[in-house]
Motif scaffolding. Structure first.
Motif, short mmCIF file in Angstrom:
data_model
loop_
_atom_site.label_atom_id
_atom_site.label_comp_id
_atom_site.label_asym_id
_atom_site.label_seq_id
_atom_site.Cartn_x
_atom_site.Cartn_y
_atom_site.Cartn_z
N MET A 1 37.45 17.53 55.97
CA MET A 1 36.69 18.47 55.15
C MET A 1 35.30 18.58 55.75
N GLN A 2 34.77 19.81 55.80
CA GLN A 2 33.45 20.01 56.38
C GLN A 2 32.37 19.82 55.32
N LYS A 3 31.17 19.55 55.82
CA LYS A 3 30.02 19.32 54.94
C LYS A 3 29.79 20.51 54.01
N PRO B 1 18.31 16.31 43.63
CA PRO B 1 18.61 14.87 43.65
C PRO B 1 19.36 14.41 44.90
N GLY B 2 19.90 15.37 45.65
CA GLY B 2 20.52 15.02 46.93
C GLY B 2 19.48 14.83 48.03
N ILE B 3 18.24 15.33 47.73
CA ILE B 3 17.17 15.25 48.73
C ILE B 3 16.17 14.17 48.36
N MET B 4 15.91 14.02 47.04
CA MET B 4 14.88 13.07 46.60
C MET B 4 15.48 12.08 45.63
N ASP B 5 14.70 11.07 45.31
CA ASP B 5 15.10 10.09 44.30
C ASP B 5 15.31 10.81 42.97
N ILE B 6 16.41 10.51 42.31
CA ILE B 6 16.74 11.24 41.09
C ILE B 6 15.70 11.02 40.00
N ARG B 7 15.04 9.86 40.01
CA ARG B 7 14.03 9.60 38.98
C ARG B 7 12.83 10.52 39.16
N LEU B 8 12.47 10.77 40.42
CA LEU B 8 11.37 11.69 40.70
C LEU B 8 11.76 13.10 40.25
N PHE B 9 13.02 13.44 40.50
CA PHE B 9 13.50 14.75 40.07
C PHE B 9 13.38 14.90 38.55
N TYR B 10 13.78 13.86 37.81
CA TYR B 10 13.71 13.94 36.34
C TYR B 10 12.27 14.16 35.88
N GLN C 1 21.74 12.87 57.86
CA GLN C 1 22.34 11.68 57.25
C GLN C 1 22.88 11.94 55.86
N PHE C 2 23.07 13.19 55.49
CA PHE C 2 23.70 13.45 54.20
C PHE C 2 25.21 13.30 54.33
N TRP C 3 25.68 13.62 55.50
CA TRP C 3 27.13 13.62 55.74
C TRP C 3 27.38 12.84 57.02
N THR D 1 32.00 -2.52 58.19
CA THR D 1 31.40 -1.64 59.20
C THR D 1 32.47 -1.18 60.19
N LEU D 2 33.32 -2.09 60.61
CA LEU D 2 34.40 -1.72 61.54
C LEU D 2 35.34 -0.72 60.90
N MET D 3 35.69 -0.95 59.62
CA MET D 3 36.54 -0.01 58.88
C MET D 3 35.90 1.38 58.87
N LYS D 4 34.61 1.42 58.59
CA LYS D 4 33.92 2.70 58.47
C LYS D 4 33.82 3.43 59.80
N THR D 5 33.71 2.69 60.90
CA THR D 5 33.70 3.38 62.20
C THR D 5 35.11 3.89 62.51
N LEU D 6 36.13 3.16 62.09
CA LEU D 6 37.52 3.58 62.32
C LEU D 6 37.83 4.87 61.58
N VAL D 7 37.38 4.97 60.33
CA VAL D 7 37.73 6.13 59.51
C VAL D 7 36.70 7.25 59.64
N THR D 8 35.84 7.15 60.61
CA THR D 8 34.86 8.18 61.05
C THR D 8 33.68 8.38 60.11
N ILE D 9 33.45 7.47 59.20
CA ILE D 9 32.27 7.60 58.34
C ILE D 9 31.01 7.28 59.15
N LEU D 10 31.09 6.21 59.95
CA LEU D 10 29.94 5.79 60.75
C LEU D 10 30.25 5.97 62.23
N PRO D 11 29.29 6.51 63.01
CA PRO D 11 29.53 6.57 64.45
C PRO D 11 29.18 5.23 65.08
#
Lengths: 253, 292
Positions: free
Chosen positions: A96-98, A168-177, A248-250, B45-55
């Motif tokens: 699934m894509q971001k 809340p996906g960008i900032m701390d949720i408490r700050l958002f509130y 680093q979101f996805w 960490t190894l699991m997560k690199t395997l399942v592509t969550i972490l590079p």
């Protein structure tokens, strides 16, 4: 696309099944009736309450703010909750894509906010129509109702849902509130006047004057209406953009 | 034996300077493969690199021949994952949750959902909300979403932690049945008994390093004939013993202390021989004597 629609569907379903959704709707509806139901006391207090357009304008501009404040809390946790529960990690292991995940969450939230706001407005309008001690026709209620859907409910739903989910996906949720509480408070404290309303009002900006305007202040500043519309639609889209750009979101693709 | 997972010189360094994985290499074929290690060893960490969550910071992983970094989507269509912590959506029913995950995997077939729920013995609870389930039932729903579509590789991270014995036995049966027909189950755990019951092959991680990779039998051979039980009077004797030998475990009763030790050089003729277990081999491994 089908995966995005699945996210939309289940987000909508989960939110609509929450007891808190119906509790907030009930509370807002009761408050609205206390303020606007065409009782003798209210008719004495509110000069134009015998006009359906005024009633709908008032429900949207004042009472819906309570509803939207409550919905904001229910929407704000969608992304943080996925991170906390491990669901986001699970989604990242799927093909699934971001954008499918993000848009699914955002559009599911938009559909939810729009639905609840429509239900709220329809409920209030129906009871007003049934309870009014004076003669009113159905078109007199339906026309401002439909206007309200397009000029207020839609842009307001977009603003509230996109901001509440994306920020809340960008900032701390408490700050958002905190920010949201301050912003909502400023909106609630603003008193309507003959001057052009500030563009940053959510439900009581000049957009809502397209439903009803005070006969003594019949001039409507088109620029102000446009500014209010752009603010509501534009802010929501801006925050989505920021969320998409957040590193680093996805997982890294 | 067909290799389903190839891990080549995988290193993972975090921005805070922590090296979670350091030059790990091993291969996994079909069947259940165990990944053992203490908390913080690098298993997740190894699991997560395997399942592509972490590079990974360096190295490559190939799943069914596909590179996890360059061919991510091909990899993701071939894996099912059950994370260590998965709270799921409490307001959804069991059926709805598994159906949701199925749809995101491209499976739009309610019969497939029912079939998988039946396999994990959750079909009768299909309409129940996730929040109403016990811990073991939630874990079974977690496995159901992982196996729907019958992916070639199933990665499960600490699946039996916190489960009662009955649920653990049920889980082992599930994983064992799934690994038939050429599939791979990669089981990450710190519970040695699970690995002993399920896995012919395993890898042991220690502080990000690969300490051992091979068969359970070969690992146990390292300690065969060397495990003994020594009776001690008090803690002082235990402390003295720990200076001379590797103590694998201790039990206390009213007669004193029973220490299970590795007596490689037959220093304790008074000790009683004991049957070596995989747990003995693992603890010995953590003492640092066995190399990969």
């Amino acid at each position: 696309m089908r995966k995005m629609f699945s996210v939309i569907y289940y987000e909508y379903k989960m939110q609509m099944k929450r007891l808190a959704t119906w509790g907030i709707l009930l509370a807002a509806t009761i408050l609205s009736f206390l303020d606007n139901l065409p009782t003798a006391r209210n008719l004495n207090r509110l000069e134009f309450l015998n006009e359906p357009a005024y009633f709908i304008y008032r429900v949207i501009s004042l009472d819906s703010l309570v509803l939207l404040f409550g919905l904001m809390f229910l929407l704000a946790e969608r992304f943080p909750l996925d991170s906390k529960t491990g669901m986001k990690s699970l989604f990242m292991t799927l093909a699934m894509q971001k954008w499918q995940y993000m848009l699914g969450k955002l559009l599911g939230g938009l559909l939810y906010t729009f639905s609840v706001l429509c239900i709220f407005l329809a409920l209030c309008t129906t009871i007003y129509f049934a309870a009014a001690p004076f003669a009113i026709s159905l078109p007199e209620c339906i026309i401002p109702f439909v206007k309200a859907i397009f000029v207020s409910v839609l842009p307001v739903s977009l603003f509230v849902s996109f901001c509440s989910i994306a920020l809340p996906g960008i900032m701390d949720i408490r700050l958002f509130y905190i920010l949201a509480a301050v912003f909502w408070g400023a909106n609630a404290a603003y008193v309507d006047s003959a001057d052009a309303n500030p563009f940053y009002l959510i439900t009581s900006g000049d957009l809502v004057h397209l439903i009803w305007i005070h006969p003594e202040w019949s001039y409507l500043d088109k620029g102000s209406v446009l500014a209010n519309g752009i603010f509501l639609m534009g802010s929501g889209l801006l925050f989505i953009g920021l969320l998409f750009l957040k590193p680093q979101f996805w997982r890294s693709e | 034996m067909h290799t389903n997972i190839e891990i080549n010189h995988i290193t993972k360094k975090y921005k805070n300077g922590v090296t979670a994985l350091d030059d790990i290499s091993f291969t996994v074929g079909s069947g259940v493969f165990g990944l053992l290690g203490h908390n913080g060893a690098g298993k997740t960490t190894l699991m997560k690199t395997l399942v592509t969550i972490l590079p990974p910071s360096a190295g490559t992983i190939r799943i069914c021949g596909y590179d996890t970094q360059k061919q991510g989507n091909e990899v993701r269509t071939r894996i099912g994952y059950l994370p260590q912590e998965l709270a799921m959506y409490p307001s959804l029913s069991v059926f709805d949750f598994v159906n949701y995950m199925a749809e995101l995997k491209g499976i739009r077939n309610k019969e497939a959902v029912r079939e998988v729920l039946e396999q994990v013995e959750m079909l009768e609870y299909a309409k129940r909300k996730i929040r109403e389930l016990s811990g073991g039932m939630k874990r079974r729903v977690g496995i159901a979403q992982a196996i729907i579509g019958y992916p070639q590789i199933l990665v499960v991270d600490e699946p039996t932690a916190g489960l009662d014995p009955e649920e653990r036995v049920r889980f082992r049966g599930l994983l064992s049945r799934y690994a038939r027909e050429g599939r791979t189950v990669l089981l990450s755990t710190h519970i040695v008994e699970d690995v002993f019951q399920l896995c012919e092959e395993l890898a042991v991680l220690r502080k990000g390093h690969l300490f051992y990779a091979g068969t359970s039998a070969a690992l146990m051979k390292q300690v065969k004939g060397k495990v003994k039980i020594l009776h001690l009077e008090d803690e002082r004797q235990l402390i003295d013993l720990q200076k001379k030998s590797i103590v694998l475990s201790t039990t206390y009763d009213r007669h004193g202390i029973h220490a299970r030790i590795m007596d490689e050089n037959a220093l304790f003729p008074q000790a009683t021989s004991a049957m070596a277990t995989l747990e003995d081999a693992y603890v010995y491994c953590m003492g640092g004597k066995i190399h990969a």
